[in-house]
Write a protein that holds these residues in place. Structure first.
Motif, short mmCIF file in Angstrom:
data_model
loop_
_atom_site.label_atom_id
_atom_site.label_comp_id
_atom_site.label_asym_id
_atom_site.label_seq_id
_atom_site.Cartn_x
_atom_site.Cartn_y
_atom_site.Cartn_z
N PRO A 73 0.84 -1.13 0.13
CA PRO A 73 -0.14 0.01 -0.02
C PRO A 73 0.69 1.38 0.04
CG PRO A 73 -0.31 -1.29 2.06
CD PRO A 73 0.67 -1.93 1.09
N SER A 74 0.18 2.29 -0.22
CA SER A 74 0.79 3.51 -0.36
C SER A 74 1.77 4.16 0.89
CB SER A 74 0.33 4.78 -0.86
OG SER A 74 -0.97 5.06 0.01
N LYS A 75 0.99 3.70 2.24
CA LYS A 75 1.53 3.93 3.47
C LYS A 75 2.09 2.68 3.83
CE LYS A 75 0.96 5.98 7.96
NZ LYS A 75 1.75 5.20 8.63
N LYS A 76 3.52 2.33 3.68
CA LYS A 76 3.88 1.07 4.11
C LYS A 76 4.10 0.76 5.42
CE LYS A 76 6.98 1.23 -0.10
NZ LYS A 76 5.99 2.34 -0.58
N PRO A 77 3.19 -0.43 5.71
CA PRO A 77 3.29 -0.73 7.24
C PRO A 77 4.94 -1.30 7.79
CG PRO A 77 2.09 -2.45 6.06
CD PRO A 77 2.61 -1.35 4.85
N GLY A 78 4.99 -1.03 9.13
CA GLY A 78 6.25 -1.48 9.35
C GLY A 78 7.66 -0.68 9.25
N THR A 79 7.08 0.50 8.54
CA THR A 79 8.42 1.25 8.43
C THR A 79 8.89 1.82 9.59
OG1 THR A 79 7.44 1.78 6.41
CG2 THR A 79 9.11 3.24 7.20
N ALA A 80 8.21 2.27 10.45
CA ALA A 80 8.74 2.55 11.81
C ALA A 80 9.69 1.71 12.43
CB ALA A 80 7.62 2.97 13.02
N PHE A 81 9.19 0.44 12.61
CA PHE A 81 9.84 -0.69 13.18
C PHE A 81 11.39 -0.93 12.45
CE2 PHE A 81 5.83 -2.01 14.94
CZ PHE A 81 5.88 -2.04 16.12
N ILE A 82 11.31 -1.02 11.04
CA ILE A 82 12.40 -1.01 10.41
C ILE A 82 13.51 0.22 10.59
CG2 ILE A 82 13.28 -1.28 8.17
CD1 ILE A 82 10.86 -2.61 7.40
N VAL A 83 13.05 1.46 10.50
CA VAL A 83 13.84 2.55 10.75
C VAL A 83 14.36 2.50 12.11
CG1 VAL A 83 13.64 5.14 10.91
CG2 VAL A 83 12.76 3.94 8.97
#
Length: 143
Positions: A73-83
């Protein structure tokens, strides 16, 4: 997609020993150039940059082949955890490189011993973020 590829590259670095193939080359270059004094911190930094770069390229090819950009999706889930995991991982290696410049080796030994409390949680954060991204993928269209 940069964060997802970088997270995959970090996790691949634990599975594929790319640095084991690069380290003898860097040591050979260091031993053949006697007039230039290359500090060990520079060797560590070069090893880290080259190995993560190669693994990032592998992860990029994998995500490009699987068309992750179109399926997420356009707002990629899990990005905060990965960052967060990538920041902890980068801070650990930054501190390790700085500590390796201290004469005697005590500082780098301490960073290596206490670094497990930073590195393993960063792996967990990256895995959680990649899992959330994987679960958000739409089904692959078969042509």
């Amino acid at each position: 997609m940069f964060y997802i590829n970088m997270g995959l590259a970090i996790l691949l670095s634990k599975v594929l020993p790319v640095s084991a193939f690069i380290m003898p080359i860097l040591i050979l270059v260091k031993s053949n150039i006697k007039s230039i004094k290359i500090p060990n911190s520079v060797i560590i930094a070069m090893l880290l940059i080259i190995s993560i770069g190669v693994l990032y390229l592998v992860a990029h090819i994998f995500t490009k082949h699987q068309k992750f950009a179109e399926r997420l999706p356009s707002k990629k889930p899990g990005t905060a955890f990965i960052v967060a995991g990538l920041i902890f991982y980068a801070l650990y290696f930054f501190v390790l490189i700085i500590a390796s410049s201290v004469v005697g080796g005590g500082a780098s030994f301490a960073v290596l011993q206490l670094g497990v409390y930073v590195v393993y949680p960063s792996y967990v954060l990256i895995c959680v973020g990649l899992y959330k991204s994987y679960k958000a993928l739409s089904p692959k269209e078969i042509p």
